[in-house]
Motif scaffolding. Sequence first.
Motif, PDB file in Angstrom:
ATOM      1  N   ILE A 161      -0.443   8.776   9.915  1.00  0.00           N
ATOM      2  CA  ILE A 161      -0.502  10.237  10.085  1.00  0.00           C
ATOM      3  C   ILE A 161       0.886  10.827   9.871  1.00  0.00           C
ATOM      4  CG2 ILE A 161      -0.944  12.107  11.752  1.00  0.00           C
ATOM      5  CD1 ILE A 161      -2.961  10.214  13.141  1.00  0.00           C
ATOM      6  N   ILE A 162       0.985  11.834   9.010  1.00  0.00           N
ATOM      7  CA  ILE A 162       2.227  12.596   8.868  1.00  0.00           C
ATOM      8  C   ILE A 162       2.176  13.760   9.849  1.00  0.00           C
ATOM      9  CG2 ILE A 162       3.611  14.083   7.349  1.00  0.00           C
ATOM     10  CD1 ILE A 162       2.722  12.395   4.976  1.00  0.00           C
ATOM     11  N   SER A 215      -0.753   5.218   1.575  1.00  0.00           N
ATOM     12  CA  SER A 215      -1.852   5.210   2.541  1.00  0.00           C
ATOM     13  C   SER A 215      -1.653   6.339   3.554  1.00  0.00           C
ATOM     14  CB  SER A 215      -1.873   3.847   3.245  1.00  0.00           C
ATOM     15  OG  SER A 215      -2.642   3.914   4.415  1.00  0.00           O
ATOM     16  N   LEU A 216      -2.477   7.391   3.434  1.00  0.00           N
ATOM     17  CA  LEU A 216      -2.353   8.545   4.340  1.00  0.00           C
ATOM     18  C   LEU A 216      -3.752   8.936   4.841  1.00  0.00           C
ATOM     19  CD1 LEU A 216      -0.584  10.761   5.628  1.00  0.00           C
ATOM     20  CD2 LEU A 216      -1.012  12.171   3.614  1.00  0.00           C
ATOM     21  N   ASP A 217      -3.927   8.965   6.165  1.00  0.00           N
ATOM     22  CA  ASP A 217      -5.233   9.266   6.748  1.00  0.00           C
ATOM     23  C   ASP A 217      -5.250  10.568   7.536  1.00  0.00           C
ATOM     24  OD1 ASP A 217      -6.166   6.550   6.020  1.00  0.00           O
ATOM     25  OD2 ASP A 217      -4.678   5.962   7.515  1.00  0.00           O
ATOM     26  N   ASP A 224      -1.115  21.589   1.434  1.00  0.00           N
ATOM     27  CA  ASP A 224      -1.563  21.486   0.046  1.00  0.00           C
ATOM     28  C   ASP A 224      -0.967  20.266  -0.657  1.00  0.00           C
ATOM     29  OD1 ASP A 224      -3.120  23.685   0.391  1.00  0.00           O
ATOM     30  OD2 ASP A 224      -1.735  25.098  -0.547  1.00  0.00           O
ATOM     31  N   ALA A 225       0.273  19.941  -0.310  1.00  0.00           N
ATOM     32  CA  ALA A 225       0.921  18.796  -0.959  1.00  0.00           C
ATOM     33  C   ALA A 225       0.310  17.470  -0.497  1.00  0.00           C
ATOM     34  CB  ALA A 225       2.418  18.811  -0.648  1.00  0.00           C
ATOM     35  N   PHE A 226      -0.151  17.410   0.751  1.00  0.00           N
ATOM     36  CA  PHE A 226      -0.683  16.142   1.277  1.00  0.00           C
ATOM     37  C   PHE A 226      -2.181  15.972   0.992  1.00  0.00           C
ATOM     38  CE2 PHE A 226       2.916  16.582   4.582  1.00  0.00           C
ATOM     39  CZ  PHE A 226       3.791  15.855   3.783  1.00  0.00           C
ATOM     40  N   PHE A 227      -2.854  17.049   0.592  1.00  0.00           N
ATOM     41  CA  PHE A 227      -4.311  17.006   0.380  1.00  0.00           C
ATOM     42  C   PHE A 227      -4.739  15.909  -0.610  1.00  0.00           C
ATOM     43  CE2 PHE A 227      -8.157  19.339  -1.540  1.00  0.00           C
ATOM     44  CZ  PHE A 227      -9.048  18.789  -0.629  1.00  0.00           C
ATOM     45  N   PRO A 228      -4.106  15.792  -1.781  1.00  0.00           N
ATOM     46  CA  PRO A 228      -4.557  14.758  -2.731  1.00  0.00           C
ATOM     47  C   PRO A 228      -4.502  13.344  -2.144  1.00  0.00           C
ATOM     48  CG  PRO A 228      -3.062  16.295  -3.805  1.00  0.00           C
ATOM     49  CD  PRO A 228      -3.020  16.624  -2.342  1.00  0.00           C
ATOM     50  N   GLU A 229      -3.481  13.054  -1.353  1.00  0.00           N
ATOM     51  CA  GLU A 229      -3.376  11.718  -0.741  1.00  0.00           C
ATOM     52  C   GLU A 229      -4.391  11.560   0.395  1.00  0.00           C
ATOM     53  OE1 GLU A 229      -1.570   9.017  -1.720  1.00  0.00           O
ATOM     54  OE2 GLU A 229      -1.337  10.327  -3.448  1.00  0.00           O
ATOM     55  N   LEU A 230      -4.607  12.643   1.168  1.00  0.00           N
ATOM     56  CA  LEU A 230      -5.572  12.585   2.272  1.00  0.00           C
ATOM     57  C   LEU A 230      -6.981  12.265   1.766  1.00  0.00           C
ATOM     58  CD1 LEU A 230      -4.717  15.589   4.632  1.00  0.00           C
ATOM     59  CD2 LEU A 230      -4.741  13.165   5.240  1.00  0.00           C
ATOM     60  N   LYS A 231      -7.314  12.797   0.584  1.00  0.00           N
ATOM     61  CA  LYS A 231      -8.656  12.565   0.020  1.00  0.00           C
ATOM     62  C   LYS A 231      -8.953  11.079  -0.112  1.00  0.00           C
ATOM     63  CE  LYS A 231      -8.432  16.313  -3.193  1.00  0.00           C
ATOM     64  NZ  LYS A 231      -8.706  16.766  -4.557  1.00  0.00           N
ATOM     65  N   LYS A 232      -7.905  10.272  -0.287  1.00  0.00           N
ATOM     66  CA  LYS A 232      -8.095   8.826  -0.473  1.00  0.00           C
ATOM     67  C   LYS A 232      -8.044   8.076   0.858  1.00  0.00           C
ATOM     68  CE  LYS A 232      -4.774   9.170  -3.975  1.00  0.00           C
ATOM     69  NZ  LYS A 232      -3.556   8.541  -4.395  1.00  0.00           N
ATOM     70  N   GLY A 233      -7.835   8.812   1.975  1.00  0.00           N
ATOM     71  CA  GLY A 233      -7.627   8.170   3.271  1.00  0.00           C
ATOM     72  C   GLY A 233      -8.910   7.706   3.927  1.00  0.00           C
ATOM     73  N   HIS A 234      -8.761   7.004   5.060  1.00  0.00           N
ATOM     74  CA  HIS A 234      -9.897   6.519   5.854  1.00  0.00           C
ATOM     75  C   HIS A 234     -10.232   7.570   6.904  1.00  0.00           C
ATOM     76  CE1 HIS A 234     -12.542   3.853   7.997  1.00  0.00           C
ATOM     77  NE2 HIS A 234     -11.823   3.976   9.095  1.00  0.00           N
ATOM     78  N   GLY A 260     -14.287  15.634   1.813  1.00  0.00           N
ATOM     79  CA  GLY A 260     -14.442  14.722   2.948  1.00  0.00           C
ATOM     80  C   GLY A 260     -13.254  14.697   3.894  1.00  0.00           C
ATOM     81  N   VAL A 261     -12.418  15.724   3.814  1.00  0.00           N
ATOM     82  CA  VAL A 261     -11.247  15.773   4.703  1.00  0.00           C
ATOM     83  C   VAL A 261     -11.467  16.891   5.723  1.00  0.00           C
ATOM     84  CG1 VAL A 261      -8.740  15.891   4.860  1.00  0.00           C
ATOM     85  CG2 VAL A 261      -9.808  15.166   2.710  1.00  0.00           C
TER      86      VAL A 261
END
Length: 257
Positions: A4-5, A62-64, A95-105, A177-178
């Motif tokens: 988590i950031i 890896s960002l959840d 907005d900057a973290f959204f693309p990475e969050l989409k791939k998170g668990h 899904g976020v």
Amino acid sequence: MSTIIMSGCATGIGAATRKALEAAGNKIIGIDIRDAEVIADLSTAEGRKMAIDEALKLTAGSLDGVVLCAGLGTQVKPCSKTTSVNYFGAVELLDAFFPELKKGHQPAAVVISSVASAHLSWEKNPLAAAFEAGDEAKAGAIVDAAGDQGGNLAYAGSKNALTVAVRKRTAAWGEAGVRLNTIAPGATETPLLQAGLKDPRYSESIAKFVPPLGRRAEPSEMASVIAFLMSPAAAYVHGAQIVVDGGIDAVMRPTSF
Ligand code: NAI
């Protein structure tokens, strides 16, 4: 374990939240002006870019979760610093973290707004157009020119726009899904509140701001709600603003919700 950031994790609500999330087994990458993995000033565009780049590097792909607590209060001068940190320091990171969050668990984000977000409406928010256009200089110029009202306008205006910005992202984030929610704390015993109490311009109104529960909140009482929203127990909570204020909003605005 989730990664988590967090912004604003050095003191107050953010520090209590960091503790709660770590106790639940999460790895935290903190962004703050001090005592954090990433030291950055979110009041400037360069600081925000650096914060985003460095924090993403530390996730190693890896960002959840994201929890954005960094914020400044009514007493800060110049008032434009408050509009920069409270609005741009949150929305640009989201907005900057959204693309990475989409791939998170089971990804989720919580943004700390305020009960002050409802102290003015979006339609009457003098900063709305500047915020929506992403015009940081214009938002700052409006509050810096507002004289004695600048501090309250910067705070309530930025928190109102922040809640609106989150609500406007609900469709896109939900489809991806976020989960994304805000909390709206009432008066909470933190350095930000203490700084307001020490300022003669705001001390009386803050001191009078006593909720039906008869006391101010402890930071841990915000952290427990944030930790819930970040957990799978809140799997169907999305696009919500959870008011955590000891009942003061219901008393002040019983017919608006
Ligand atoms: P605080 O002052 O203890 O925490 C704010 C955090 O943001 C600190 O860790 C600080 O170092 C960080 N920060 C400030 N300026 C920064 C900058 N330019 N760049 C990076 N980090 C910066 O205050 P508190 O009360 O814990 O505030 C947390 C959030 O809760 C804020 O967004 C605040 O607006 C909100 N809030 C607080 C209430 C209260 O009564 N304490 C009521 C409603 C909302």
